[in-house]
Design an enzyme around this catalytic site. Structure first.
Site, PDB file in Angstrom:
ATOM      1  N   LYS A   8       0.946  -1.481  -0.217  1.00 44.13           N
ATOM      2  CA  LYS A   8      -0.114   0.447   0.121  1.00 44.13           C
ATOM      3  C   LYS A   8       1.216   1.549   0.081  1.00 44.13           C
ATOM      4  CE  LYS A   8      -4.536   1.062   0.101  1.00 44.13           C
ATOM      5  NZ  LYS A   8      -4.814   0.268  -0.342  1.00 44.13           N
ATOM      6  N   ASP A  14      -7.324   4.340  -4.330  1.00 45.99           N
ATOM      7  CA  ASP A  14      -7.757   4.409  -3.397  1.00 45.99           C
ATOM      8  C   ASP A  14      -8.071   5.520  -3.780  1.00 45.99           C
ATOM      9  OD1 ASP A  14      -7.941   1.825  -0.930  1.00 45.99           O
ATOM     10  OD2 ASP A  14      -6.930   4.474   0.448  1.00 45.99           O
TER      11      ASP A  14
HETATM   12  P1  NDP Z   1     -12.931   7.736  -3.338  1.00 46.96           P
HETATM   13  O1  NDP Z   1     -11.628   8.499  -2.536  1.00 46.96           O
HETATM   14  O2  NDP Z   1     -13.021   7.059  -4.308  1.00 46.96           O
HETATM   15  O3  NDP Z   1     -14.463   8.027  -2.357  1.00 46.96           O
HETATM   16  C1  NDP Z   1     -14.248   8.556  -0.916  1.00 46.96           C
HETATM   17  C2  NDP Z   1     -15.577   8.598  -0.256  1.00 46.96           C
HETATM   18  O4  NDP Z   1     -15.636   9.135   1.142  1.00 46.96           O
HETATM   19  C3  NDP Z   1     -15.681  10.008  -1.274  1.00 46.96           C
HETATM   20  O5  NDP Z   1     -16.736  10.554  -0.753  1.00 46.96           O
HETATM   21  C4  NDP Z   1     -14.988  11.015   0.988  1.00 46.96           C
HETATM   22  O6  NDP Z   1     -16.084  12.295   0.604  1.00 46.96           O
HETATM   23  C5  NDP Z   1     -15.300  10.016   1.329  1.00 46.96           C
HETATM   24  N1  NDP Z   1     -14.299  10.485   2.758  1.00 46.96           N
HETATM   25  C6  NDP Z   1     -12.676  10.224   2.430  1.00 46.96           C
HETATM   26  N2  NDP Z   1     -12.236  10.213   3.510  1.00 46.96           N
HETATM   27  C7  NDP Z   1     -13.406  10.712   4.701  1.00 46.96           C
HETATM   28  C8  NDP Z   1     -13.117  11.344   5.801  1.00 46.96           C
HETATM   29  N3  NDP Z   1     -12.248  10.738   6.847  1.00 46.96           N
HETATM   30  N4  NDP Z   1     -13.960  11.416   6.119  1.00 46.96           N
HETATM   31  C9  NDP Z   1     -15.570  11.458   5.646  1.00 46.96           C
HETATM   32  N5  NDP Z   1     -16.035  11.337   4.839  1.00 46.96           N
HETATM   33  C10 NDP Z   1     -14.186  10.942   3.611  1.00 46.96           C
HETATM   34  O7  NDP Z   1     -11.944   6.148  -2.331  1.00 46.96           O
HETATM   35  P2  NDP Z   1     -12.616   5.037  -2.602  1.00 46.96           P
HETATM   36  O8  NDP Z   1     -14.112   4.956  -2.911  1.00 46.96           O
HETATM   37  O9  NDP Z   1     -11.590   4.149  -3.729  1.00 46.96           O
HETATM   38  O10 NDP Z   1     -12.681   4.322  -1.365  1.00 46.96           O
HETATM   39  C11 NDP Z   1     -13.279   4.031  -0.152  1.00 46.96           C
HETATM   40  C12 NDP Z   1     -12.614   2.976   0.732  1.00 46.96           C
HETATM   41  O11 NDP Z   1     -13.062   1.602   0.126  1.00 46.96           O
HETATM   42  C13 NDP Z   1     -11.909   3.664   1.347  1.00 46.96           C
HETATM   43  O12 NDP Z   1     -11.574   2.407   2.283  1.00 46.96           O
HETATM   44  C14 NDP Z   1     -11.067   2.248  -0.071  1.00 46.96           C
HETATM   45  O13 NDP Z   1      -9.142   1.684   1.379  1.00 46.96           O
HETATM   46  C15 NDP Z   1     -11.710   1.519   0.324  1.00 46.96           C
HETATM   47  N6  NDP Z   1     -11.544   0.007  -1.232  1.00 46.96           N
HETATM   48  C16 NDP Z   1     -11.800   0.830  -2.532  1.00 46.96           C
HETATM   49  C17 NDP Z   1     -11.356   0.300  -3.318  1.00 46.96           C
HETATM   50  C18 NDP Z   1     -11.140   0.943  -4.681  1.00 46.96           C
HETATM   51  O14 NDP Z   1     -10.998  -0.567  -5.523  1.00 46.96           O
HETATM   52  N7  NDP Z   1     -10.876   2.292  -4.912  1.00 46.96           N
HETATM   53  C19 NDP Z   1     -10.668  -1.080  -3.055  1.00 46.96           C
HETATM   54  C20 NDP Z   1     -10.989  -1.838  -1.600  1.00 46.96           C
HETATM   55  C21 NDP Z   1     -11.336  -0.215  -0.701  1.00 46.96           C
HETATM   56  P3  NDP Z   1     -15.408  13.765  -0.583  1.00 46.96           P
HETATM   57  O15 NDP Z   1     -16.006  13.014  -1.893  1.00 46.96           O
HETATM   58  O16 NDP Z   1     -15.921  15.007   0.765  1.00 46.96           O
HETATM   59  O17 NDP Z   1     -13.611  13.190  -0.662  1.00 46.96           O
END
Ligand code: NDP
Length: 453
Positions: free
Chosen positions: A128, A168
């Site tokens: 990671k 991510d």
């Molecule tokens: P994105 O950046 O596309 O989206 C993240 C979302 O979560 C956004 O809506 C963001 O809000 C919100 N967010 C992020 N950090 C915070 C925080 N500290 N407090 C509140 N809201 C928050 O990320 P992903 O969708 O790719 O990832 C989401 C989760 O899934 C993570 O835990 C990641 O590790 C996990 N994951 C992702 C994979 C992938 O293929 N992308 C694979 C496996 C797991 P805002 O829009 O305001 O930034």
């Protein structure tokens, strides 16, 4: 030494050697405690000291990233790549750009990734990386200059048979494009050193959708095994990024009703169902705030972050049958778990990594809520990343339907593996135990085969 004593010793040593890395400790504690039935049954894992070995990354790279902002001023950030385990294949795991990123967060994510990747059965190691850079509020050019500078260091540590990062939080199609372009510029080579690439230049069909779709397939497997189905179920989803959007899209296509999404500023509740086109336009195209969603759909309500109920999150106070935490770590706590149980929620399925706090997990399990743990439920993303690597290596390009079918089968296999392993080790229905033991066993047995390195 008993299994219990061994686990306690390793956890104590982590606390001494990695002070302040709370998320990493949380992840290690959950995995190590759940391995006790296996350690009790087979002493070889203690004899080979596998736990002490597996909790230390093979390599940790921390570097300075200097980039020039639009005002011409040099800015600095920290860059990370933790190469945790190459036992089963090249290091594989995403890059996260978010101001909260530190070594403890990258190590928790990398540690989880080892077992998740093992569970897919696809021959990939765990890693990671990321940076405390915040893409929010930055211009496209600033994001490009930052990512190029980040790659100026990262490129010497990655390679298609060595380490293949992906996206991510904060790293999507735009960032992967800039990273890939800079790697190519630095090395003169067009090769599959990143996954999540654009379909026009080496990406795989279904990679964008894979984590969200896979999470929904996993949830359906859990429900089916317990005589239920997603069709007709009211579902709450947190987040509005890559995972959340494609969870919502797949839920709708399977006849469920996803009624919420959230971002770092607030929560949307849309009782008739989230409008996926509006959500994509706001988040994928305009990179805007969900406040805009409530302006466009007057039957939806928007709850800003500061007015969340005492100690909990608005999204988990919405009544639902199934909850999909899909934003970030520790976003569903004990207060939220109590709301979910009080409203009759039947399943919590983790789309994000470690979104549920340990006390919330315990409360949900005590109240017979089914639980899909992240390392199994969200493994669809990395699984399709591996399929992207396979297509790159063979210079093939598979259709959307072909990759989606493979994803569906992989999620079913992961569920069956976790389900059967939980039963075999005396914890029927406990997919946390099942996923941890099954993933660990694959890696640990291979570590023993490969000797003490
Ligand atoms: P994105 O950046 O596309 O989206 C993240 C979302 O979560 C956004 O809506 C963001 O809000 C919100 N967010 C992020 N950090 C915070 C925080 N500290 N407090 C509140 N809201 C928050 O990320 P992903 O969708 O790719 O990832 C989401 C989760 O899934 C993570 O835990 C990641 O590790 C996990 N994951 C992702 C994979 C992938 O293929 N992308 C694979 C496996 C797991 P805002 O829009 O305001 O930034």
């Amino acid at each position: 030494m008993t299994a219990q004593e061994y686990v306690e010793t390793v956890l104590h040593d982590i606390q001494v050697s990695s002070p302040g890395q709370v998320e990493f400790y949380q992840a290690a504690e959950e995995v190590l405690h759940s391995l006790r039935p296996l350690l009790e049954e087979d002493p070889k894992y203690i004899e080979h000291n596998i736990l002490h070995r597996i909790v230390i990354p093979e390599r940790t790279i921390i570097f300075r990233v200097v980039w020039i902002d639009d005002a011409g001023k040099p800015q600095t950030n920290l860059g990370y790549r933790v190469q945790f385990s190459s036992t089963l294949g090249p290091y594989k795991g995403g890059l996260r750009f978010h101001p909260s990123v530190n070594l403890g967060i990258i190590k928790f994510l990398g540690f989880e990734q080892i077992f998740k990747n093992a569970l897919t059965g696809l021959g990939i190691g765990g890693g990671k990386g990321g940076s405390n850079f915040d893409p929010k509020g930055k211009s496209d050019n600033e994001v490009m200059r930052f990512t190029q500078s980040y790659m100026n260091e990262l490129y010497r540590h990655i390679g298609q048979t060595h380490d293949v990062p992906a996206g991510d939080i904060g790293v999507g199609a735009r960032e992967i494009g800039y990273l890939f372009g800079q790697y190519k510029k630095l090395t003169g080579r067009f090769e599959g050193i990143l996954t999540g690439k654009n379909l026009r230049w080496g990406g795989s069909n279904t990679r964008t959708e894979a984590t969200g779709y896979g999470s929904v397939y996993f949830a359906e497997n859990i429900l089916n095994a317990n005589g239920m189905e997603l069709k007709g179920k009211t579902c709450t989803v947190s987040g509005s990024g890559n995972v959340a959007i494609y969870t919502i899209e797949k839920l709708q296509s399977m006849g469920a009703i996803p009624v919420s999404c959230s971002d770092s500023k607030g929560t949307i509740h849309h009782p008739s169902g989230i409008n996926i086109e509006t959500l994509k336009a706001i988040k994928e195209v305009n990179r805007g705030s969900l406040e805009e969603y409530a302006r466009l759909h007057t039957d939806a309500t928007y709850v800003p972050l500061h007015s969340y109920p005492e100690g909990g999150h608005a999204v988990w106070s919405i009544p639902c049958d199934v909850a999909f935490p899909s934003a970030t770590q520790n976003e569903l706590n004990l207060v939220d778990a109590k709301h979910l149980v009080a409203h009759g929620c039947r399943l919590v399925n983790e789309g994000a990594n470690m979104p549920t706090t340990p006390d919330a997990v315990a409360y949900l399990q005590e109240h017979d809520v089914f639980f899909g743990p992240a390392k199994a439920a969200n493994a669809g993303g990395v699984a399709v990343s591996q399929l992207e690597m396979a297509q790159n290596a063979s210079m093939e390009h598979w259709s959307f339907a072909e990759v989606d079918t493979k994803l569906f089968e992989i999620m079913k296999n992961i569920f069956n593996t976790a389900h059967e392993t939980a039963e075999a080790y005396g914890h029927p229905g406990n997919l946390i135990v099942g996923a941890n033991i099954a993933g660990f066993q694959k890696v640990a047995d291979a570590m023993i085969d490969q000797g003490a390195v």
